[in-house]
Enzyme design. Structure first.
Site, PDB file in Angstrom:
ATOM      1  N   CYS A   2     -15.063  13.296  -2.673  1.00  0.00           N
ATOM      2  CA  CYS A   2     -15.749  13.993  -1.589  1.00  0.00           C
ATOM      3  C   CYS A   2     -17.210  13.597  -1.714  1.00  0.00           C
ATOM      4  CB  CYS A   2     -15.652  15.507  -1.762  1.00  0.00           C
ATOM      5  SG  CYS A   2     -13.963  16.117  -1.705  1.00  0.00           S
ATOM      6  N   TRP A  74     -12.487  14.818   1.094  1.00  0.00           N
ATOM      7  CA  TRP A  74     -11.272  14.008   0.974  1.00  0.00           C
ATOM      8  C   TRP A  74     -10.263  14.969   0.348  1.00  0.00           C
ATOM      9  CZ3 TRP A  74     -10.574   8.325   0.842  1.00  0.00           C
ATOM     10  CH2 TRP A  74      -9.352   7.923   0.314  1.00  0.00           C
ATOM     11  N   GLU A 479      -1.401 -11.641 -12.223  1.00  0.00           N
ATOM     12  CA  GLU A 479      -2.547 -11.076 -11.501  1.00  0.00           C
ATOM     13  C   GLU A 479      -3.847 -11.801 -11.904  1.00  0.00           C
ATOM     14  OE1 GLU A 479      -3.338  -9.432  -9.054  1.00  0.00           O
ATOM     15  OE2 GLU A 479      -5.274  -8.499  -9.436  1.00  0.00           O
ATOM     16  N   LYS A 483      -6.303 -13.631  -9.228  1.00  0.00           N
ATOM     17  CA  LYS A 483      -7.738 -13.323  -9.093  1.00  0.00           C
ATOM     18  C   LYS A 483      -8.559 -14.593  -9.186  1.00  0.00           C
ATOM     19  CE  LYS A 483      -7.790 -10.259  -7.751  1.00  0.00           C
ATOM     20  NZ  LYS A 483      -6.886  -9.213  -7.431  1.00  0.00           N
ATOM     21  N   GLU A 486      -8.062 -16.911  -6.022  1.00  0.00           N
ATOM     22  CA  GLU A 486      -8.538 -16.452  -4.710  1.00  0.00           C
ATOM     23  C   GLU A 486     -10.053 -16.406  -4.604  1.00  0.00           C
ATOM     24  OE1 GLU A 486      -7.267 -12.543  -3.422  1.00  0.00           O
ATOM     25  OE2 GLU A 486      -7.378 -11.771  -5.441  1.00  0.00           O
TER      26      GLU A 486
END
Ligand code: F6R
Length: 606
Positions: A2, A74, A479, A483, A486
């Site tokens: 929030c 939120w 992964e 990473k 990309e």
């Protein structure tokens, strides 16, 4: 997440609050509210939905006053409606609070307060704070806030005011809070950009700090009342840098946000005392025989970790599919299938269509999702939000580690419910899971980061890279390679380490850096054998080793040490080092890490 703002000074508080909340709306937009104090009364105005709903009304009917607090929500506990919006006031309207975080023991506190005669207006966990402070109040607001906070467990950035005092009292644990220092005025906010139009002198409050603000000054103590000294930092960021929190890129900011993101993922869901996990989902954990995990890209690799965890801890058969394949392969689905879709954006069209395919076959559906209210969440039976906060960098970082964190929770929850985990096993894993934010913080310590940067630059001219890992850390290798490729555009392949000898070994020569995830695990010896196979063919080994493993360091050209973690949760900690390796390689090569070529953050085309 929030957003919170506070103001005391000579300006009209409403203007400061609304402009601050507008810059914090990225933290949540389920509702917005303000409370403004004016000569013996505090007036609260709050509305469900975006800030514009509230600010439109306030333009028509401004709230006069020079002291106020504001909040953009939120939702975690309670629907996003007007009543659950902050601020929350006591029944007599004399005391108001706003809160960002989760009060983990609010149910028992609320029951006690109701027994003692308090009436609650909202379904939020936050409202207990207003009642606890009211109960402890005997003329000294600061003392009352301190007494109330001594009773709560969880995370909070809390801001409080009372009609009898021209002061604001605030405190934080886990949730962020920064104070702006002006001339004859003082400010508070969840994040720096909210205050930059008014002041550049900021005090970053630490965990466990409490502060009392007056028009012309402030006093910081710890939660016990001992005075604390905090420096005033002059912030000279421009607007764009401010949004990036002073980091060079969103990606780096988001890498560093991982301890906080993980705290949010885990918050309120682990109960060490009972060894239980509470996910607040209606799914019957015994009502299916197999699980299909469906996702794309980084979320797919989080799903592969999930497969390992669920099969190990809950002994349910799991298969993992890339969504673009799943939806066209006429998958075998029945009412005994649980389909789990994993997505940061909740909008990826392949995953959304795969979800529809699973539903057509009668599957029950669960989402592991970051973006609130996204398309997938509207079609899922249940959503386990990861609460990682907005991810803007195109390369996913904090969403990945939070997704894996969510899978740890899910596997534990299933294992407990299906009786495949003993109390002792559950408690050990719970403890290991709770450690994750601290371990990730430790993985980001400056000495480790400097070493990763050195290694990244040493190999930045490589044309290809190979990544290897085993067991629960095979997806860490996948992964890590994604990473790197990309954002740096270096070609990278990844394999389960034992598979290397079946083909990829032909690639190895003296020019090939091979990253091997070789942290503490029951398969470590086997992984080290694979390392030796690489070395025997002159490959350059960059080994990810657990702290203290000097023995295996001898087999590597370069070592990246990572904090020791329980094997089952180690993919979260290990991913951080590989994110940084990719990041430093790409920045060394001058690439734009936030906007890699040809990629989009949310892929809504097939
Ligand atoms: C890689 C990356 C992508 C996404 C993929 C799925 O860093 O970000 O591979 O993971 O496009 O996106 P979501 O999770 O939004 O469904």
């Amino acid at each position: 997440m929030c957003g919170i703002v506070g103001y005391i000074g000579s300006r009209q508080a409403q203007d400061v609050l609304i402009s601050g909340l507008a810059r914090l709306e990225y933290r949540g937009y389920d509702s917005a509210g303000v409370a403004v104090a004016d000569g013996g009364q505090v007036v609260v105005k709050k509305k469900a939905g975006k800030l514009a709903n509230l600010s439109g009304e306030l333009e028509q009917q401004p709230l006069p006053g020079t002291l106020g607090i504001g909040h953009t929500r939120w939702a975690t506990h309670g629907l996003p409606n007007d009543t659950n919006a902050h601020p929350h006031a006591t029944e007599d309207g004399r005391l108001v609070i706003i809160h960002n975080g989760i009060i983990e023991n609010y149910l028992s506190l609320k029951a006690g307060l109701i027994e003692r005669g308090h009436t609650f207006q909202s379904e939020t966990d936050s409202e207990v704070l207003a009642h606890l402070i009211e109960e402890a109040y005997a003329g000294d607001l600061e003392a009352a806030v301190r007494a109330a906070l001594a009773q709560v467990r969880g995370a909070y950035g809390i801001v409080v005011t009372h009609v009898d005092h021209r002061e604001i009292v605030a405190a934080r644990t886990v949730s962020p809070l920064v104070m702006g220092v002006g001339e004859g005025e003082m400010f508070l906010a969840s994040d720096v950009p909210a205050l930059l139009p008014y002041t550049r002198d900021m005090v970053f409050l630490h965990d466990g700090d409490m502060v009392v603000l007056h028009d012309d000054g402030y006093r910081i103590t710890d939660l016990q009342g001992n005075p604390q000294e905090r420096p005033i930092d002059r912030i000279d960021w421009d607007a764009e840098a401010a949004e990036k929190g002073g980091y060079d890129s969103y990606m780096l900011k988001e890498i560093y946000e991982q301890p906080a993101a993980l705290t949010n993922t885990l918050m309120g869901r682990l109960h060490d005392d009972t060894g239980e996990v509470n996910l607040d989902i209606s799914l019957d954990p015994t009502a299916f025989k197999r699980i299909s995990v469906i996702a794309c890209g980084t979320a797919y690799y989080a799903g592969l970790v999930g497969e390992y965890l669920i099969e190990q801890l809950a002994r349910i058969p799991v298969e993992v599919d890339v969504a673009s394949e799943y939806r066209y392969r006429n998958p075998l689905v029945s009412e005994h299938t649980l389909a789990i879709v994993v997505s940061q954006s909740g909008e990826t069209i392949d995953t959304l269509e795969a979800l529809r395919e699973a539903k057509k076959g009668g599957a029950k559906t669960l989402g592991i999702i970051n973006a609130k209210g996204s398309s997938m969440t509207r079609e899922l039976d249940d959503t386990l939000y990861i609460h990682a906060g907005p991810e803007i960098g195109v390369a996913s970082t904090k969403a990945y580690t939070s997704m894996v964190g969510a899978f740890v929770l899910l596997a534990l929850w299933l294992g407990r419910a299906r009786g495949t985990l003993t109390d002792a096993q559950a408690q050990e894993l719970l403890r290991a899971t709770r450690e994750l934010p601290r371990l990730v913080e430790e993985a980001l310590n400056p000495a480790r980061v400097a070493e990763i940067k050195r290694v990244a630059e040493k190999y930045a001219q490589a044309r290809d890279y190979l990544f290897l890992g085993r067991g629960v850390n095979a997806p860490t290798a996948f992964e890590g390679a994604l990473k790197l490729k990309e954002i740096s555009y270096i070609h990278a392949e990844a394999y389960a380490a034992g598979e290397m000898k079946h083909g990829p070994i032909a690639l190895i020569d003296a020019n090939l850096p091979v990253v091997v995830v070789a942290t503490e695990s029951h398969l470590l010896e086997k992984t080290i054998s694979n390392v030796q196979e690489v070395r025997a063919r002159s490959g350059k080994v960059i080994a990810l080793l657990s702290d203290g493993d000097t023995e295996n360091a001898a087999h590597a050209d370069d070592v990246l040490y990572v904090p020791r973690a329980h094997e089952m949760v180690s993919p979260v900690v290990n991913a951080v080092a590989l994110q940084l390796l990719a990041y430093f390689t790409a920045t060394y090569l001058g690439k734009d890490v936030d906007k890699p070529r040809n990629l989009a953050k949310s892929v809504t085309v097939e």
